[in-house]
Design a protein around this motif. Structure first.
Motif, PDB file in Angstrom:
ATOM      1  N   PRO A   1       0.813  -1.227   0.000  1.00 18.25           N
ATOM      2  CA  PRO A   1       0.000   0.000   0.000  1.00 18.25           C
ATOM      3  C   PRO A   1       0.846   1.276   0.000  1.00 18.25           C
ATOM      4  N   ASP A   2       2.073   1.196   0.494  1.00 18.99           N
ATOM      5  CA  ASP A   2       2.930   2.381   0.516  1.00 18.99           C
ATOM      6  C   ASP A   2       3.982   2.316  -0.590  1.00 18.99           C
ATOM      7  N   ILE A   3       3.563   1.870  -1.760  1.00 12.18           N
ATOM      8  CA  ILE A   3       4.463   1.698  -2.898  1.00 12.18           C
ATOM      9  C   ILE A   3       5.049   3.043  -3.314  1.00 12.18           C
ATOM     10  N   ILE A   4       6.282   2.998  -3.806  1.00 10.80           N
ATOM     11  CA  ILE A   4       6.935   4.221  -4.263  1.00 10.80           C
ATOM     12  C   ILE A   4       7.050   4.191  -5.782  1.00 10.80           C
ATOM     13  N   LEU A   5       7.322   5.334  -6.363  1.00 16.72           N
ATOM     14  CA  LEU A   5       7.383   5.463  -7.814  1.00 16.72           C
ATOM     15  C   LEU A   5       8.400   4.513  -8.435  1.00 16.72           C
ATOM     16  N   GLU A   6       9.545   4.350  -7.801  1.00 13.10           N
ATOM     17  CA  GLU A   6      10.587   3.446  -8.296  1.00 13.10           C
ATOM     18  C   GLU A   6      10.054   2.020  -8.472  1.00 13.10           C
ATOM     19  N   GLU A   7       9.235   1.560  -7.525  1.00 12.30           N
ATOM     20  CA  GLU A   7       8.666   0.221  -7.603  1.00 12.30           C
ATOM     21  C   GLU A   7       7.626   0.118  -8.719  1.00 12.30           C
ATOM     22  N   ILE A   8       6.866   1.160  -8.914  1.00 15.93           N
ATOM     23  CA  ILE A   8       5.866   1.167  -9.988  1.00 15.93           C
ATOM     24  C   ILE A   8       6.559   1.094 -11.345  1.00 15.93           C
ATOM     25  N   ILE A   9       7.606   1.885 -11.532  1.00 12.46           N
ATOM     26  CA  ILE A   9       8.356   1.871 -12.788  1.00 12.46           C
ATOM     27  C   ILE A   9       8.971   0.493 -13.023  1.00 12.46           C
ATOM     28  N   SER A  10       9.480  -0.139 -11.964  1.00 13.67           N
ATOM     29  CA  SER A  10      10.057  -1.479 -12.084  1.00 13.67           C
ATOM     30  C   SER A  10       9.003  -2.496 -12.503  1.00 13.67           C
ATOM     31  N   GLN A  11       7.819  -2.420 -11.916  1.00 13.28           N
ATOM     32  CA  GLN A  11       6.747  -3.350 -12.264  1.00 13.28           C
ATOM     33  C   GLN A  11       6.310  -3.170 -13.717  1.00 13.28           C
ATOM     34  N   ILE A  12       6.256  -1.926 -14.167  1.00 16.97           N
ATOM     35  CA  ILE A  12       5.889  -1.664 -15.563  1.00 16.97           C
ATOM     36  C   ILE A  12       6.951  -2.236 -16.497  1.00 16.97           C
ATOM     37  N   ALA A  13       8.220  -2.088 -16.135  1.00 20.92           N
ATOM     38  CA  ALA A  13       9.312  -2.623 -16.953  1.00 20.92           C
ATOM     39  C   ALA A  13       9.238  -4.143 -17.042  1.00 20.92           C
ATOM     40  N   VAL A  14       8.848  -4.803 -15.962  1.00 16.29           N
ATOM     41  CA  VAL A  14       8.677  -6.259 -15.983  1.00 16.29           C
ATOM     42  C   VAL A  14       7.551  -6.639 -16.929  1.00 16.29           C
ATOM     43  N   GLU A  15       6.441  -5.922 -16.853  1.00 19.44           N
ATOM     44  CA  GLU A  15       5.300  -6.212 -17.715  1.00 19.44           C
ATOM     45  C   GLU A  15       5.628  -6.015 -19.193  1.00 19.44           C
ATOM     46  N   HIS A  16       6.514  -5.067 -19.486  1.00 18.99           N
ATOM     47  CA  HIS A  16       6.903  -4.810 -20.868  1.00 18.99           C
ATOM     48  C   HIS A  16       8.077  -5.691 -21.311  1.00 18.99           C
ATOM     49  N   GLY A  17       8.559  -6.554 -20.438  1.00 18.69           N
ATOM     50  CA  GLY A  17       9.652  -7.451 -20.790  1.00 18.69           C
ATOM     51  C   GLY A  17      11.021  -6.791 -20.789  1.00 18.69           C
ATOM     52  N   GLN A  18      11.140  -5.630 -20.162  1.00 24.70           N
ATOM     53  CA  GLN A  18      12.415  -4.920 -20.111  1.00 24.70           C
ATOM     54  C   GLN A  18      13.226  -5.289 -18.883  1.00 24.70           C
ATOM     55  N   SER A  19      12.584  -5.855 -17.890  1.00 25.78           N
ATOM     56  CA  SER A  19      13.247  -6.238 -16.650  1.00 25.78           C
ATOM     57  C   SER A  19      12.839  -7.652 -16.273  1.00 25.78           C
ATOM     58  N   ILE A  20      13.603  -8.229 -15.348  1.00 27.87           N
ATOM     59  CA  ILE A  20      13.298  -9.576 -14.864  1.00 27.87           C
ATOM     60  C   ILE A  20      13.175  -9.565 -13.347  1.00 27.87           C
ATOM     61  N   THR A  21      12.455 -10.546 -12.847  1.00 26.09           N
ATOM     62  CA  THR A  21      12.271 -10.708 -11.412  1.00 26.09           C
ATOM     63  C   THR A  21      13.172 -11.834 -10.936  1.00 26.09           C
ATOM     64  N   ILE A  22      13.928 -11.576  -9.890  1.00 26.83           N
ATOM     65  CA  ILE A  22      14.818 -12.575  -9.315  1.00 26.83           C
ATOM     66  C   ILE A  22      14.458 -12.719  -7.842  1.00 26.83           C
ATOM     67  N   PHE A  23      14.366 -13.947  -7.386  1.00 28.71           N
ATOM     68  CA  PHE A  23      14.068 -14.219  -5.989  1.00 28.71           C
ATOM     69  C   PHE A  23      15.370 -14.502  -5.252  1.00 28.71           C
ATOM     70  N   ILE A  24      15.547 -13.862  -4.105  1.00 28.78           N
ATOM     71  CA  ILE A  24      16.745 -14.033  -3.293  1.00 28.78           C
ATOM     72  C   ILE A  24      16.341 -14.780  -2.031  1.00 28.78           C
ATOM     73  N   SER A  25      16.871 -15.996  -1.893  1.00 27.95           N
ATOM     74  CA  SER A  25      16.556 -16.838  -0.747  1.00 27.95           C
ATOM     75  C   SER A  25      17.625 -16.649   0.322  1.00 27.95           C
ATOM     76  N   ARG A  26      17.171 -16.400   1.537  1.00 25.82           N
ATOM     77  CA  ARG A  26      18.067 -16.283   2.683  1.00 25.82           C
ATOM     78  C   ARG A  26      17.686 -17.368   3.674  1.00 25.82           C
ATOM     79  N   GLU A  27      18.613 -17.786   4.490  1.00 27.43           N
ATOM     80  CA  GLU A  27      18.428 -18.970   5.335  1.00 27.43           C
ATOM     81  C   GLU A  27      17.060 -19.068   6.003  1.00 27.43           C
ATOM     82  N   ASP A  28      16.824 -18.349   7.053  1.00 31.58           N
ATOM     83  CA  ASP A  28      15.558 -18.441   7.783  1.00 31.58           C
ATOM     84  C   ASP A  28      14.697 -17.195   7.604  1.00 31.58           C
ATOM     85  N   GLU A  29      14.950 -16.459   6.566  1.00 28.66           N
ATOM     86  CA  GLU A  29      14.255 -15.205   6.321  1.00 28.66           C
ATOM     87  C   GLU A  29      13.323 -15.351   5.119  1.00 28.66           C
ATOM     88  N   PRO A  30      12.353 -14.445   4.990  1.00 28.59           N
ATOM     89  CA  PRO A  30      11.473 -14.495   3.815  1.00 28.59           C
ATOM     90  C   PRO A  30      12.258 -14.225   2.527  1.00 28.59           C
TER      91      PRO A  30
END
Length: 151
Positions: free
Chosen positions: A39-68
Motif C-alpha cells: 500500500p505504501d508503494i513508491i514510484l521506483e517500484e511502480i516503474i520497475s513493475q511496468i518494466a517487468v510487464e513490458h519485458g524490459q526487466s526480470i524478477t529474481i528471488f533471493i533466498s536467505r536462510e531463515d528469512e522471507p
C-alpha cells in the motif's frame, strides 16, 4: 466539484497528503491487478513493475536462510553489481516497511557472502547476470564464502 475545491481549501497540506495516501491505499487494495503491491508503494517500484510487464526487466528471488524470500527486479542486461545494488535497495525498503532500523553493512555482506545460482558463484561484478544463466523468476541464494588458506 465546488465541494471538493471548498474542502481542499479548508484542509492543511498534511491533511491532504493523508487523504491522498488513504485513497490510493484503498484503490490499490481493492483492484485485483494491483492488490499484490504494497500500500505504501513508491514510484521506483511502480516503474520497475511496468518494466517487468513490458519485458524490459526480470524478477529474481533471493533466498536467505531463515528469512522471507526477497523479490528483486533488475533490467535484463544487468551486471552482478547492478543486482547487488538492487538487492540492497530492496532490502532497505523492506526494512523501512517493517520498521526495522538496523543498519546493514553491505560491504561486509558482499565480503562474507556470495550469490549462488545452481552451484555457480556470481563472482565477477562486471559480468552480466545472463552469462551465469540467471533469467526471469530464478532463485539465487546467499552462500558463505570459504576462507582462503595462507601458506
Amino acid at each position: 466539484m465546488d465541494d471538493i475545491n471548498d474542502l481542499a481549501k479548508t484542509l492543511t497540506h498534511d491533511d491532504l497528503i493523508e487523504v491522498t495516501k488513504s485513497s490510493l491505499c484503498t484503490l490499490i487494495t481493492s483492484d485485483r491487478l494491483l492488490s499484490d503491491l504494497p500500500p505504501d508503494i513508491i514510484l521506483e517500484e511502480i516503474i520497475s513493475q511496468i518494466a517487468v510487464e513490458h519485458g524490459q526487466s526480470i524478477t529474481i528471488f533471493i533466498s536467505r536462510e531463515d528469512e522471507p524470500v526477497l523479490k528483486v527486479i533488475v533490467p535484463q542486461n544487468a551486471t552482478v553489481i547492478d543486482l547487488k545494488k538492487a538487492i540492497a535497495r530492496h532490502f532497505e525498503l523492506h526494512q523501512k516497511r517493517t520498521g526495522n532500523k538496523v543498519k546493514i553493512s553491505w560491504k561486509y555482506i558482499w565480503r562474507t557472502y556470495d550469490l549462488n545460482f545452481d552451484g555457480i558463484i556470481l563472482d565477477d561484478n562486471c559480468s552480466k547476470i545472463d552469462n551465469y544463466g540467471v533469467t526471469n523468476k530464478v532463485t539465487l541464494t546467499f552462500k558463505k564464502r570459504k576462507k582462503k588458506k595462507n601458506i
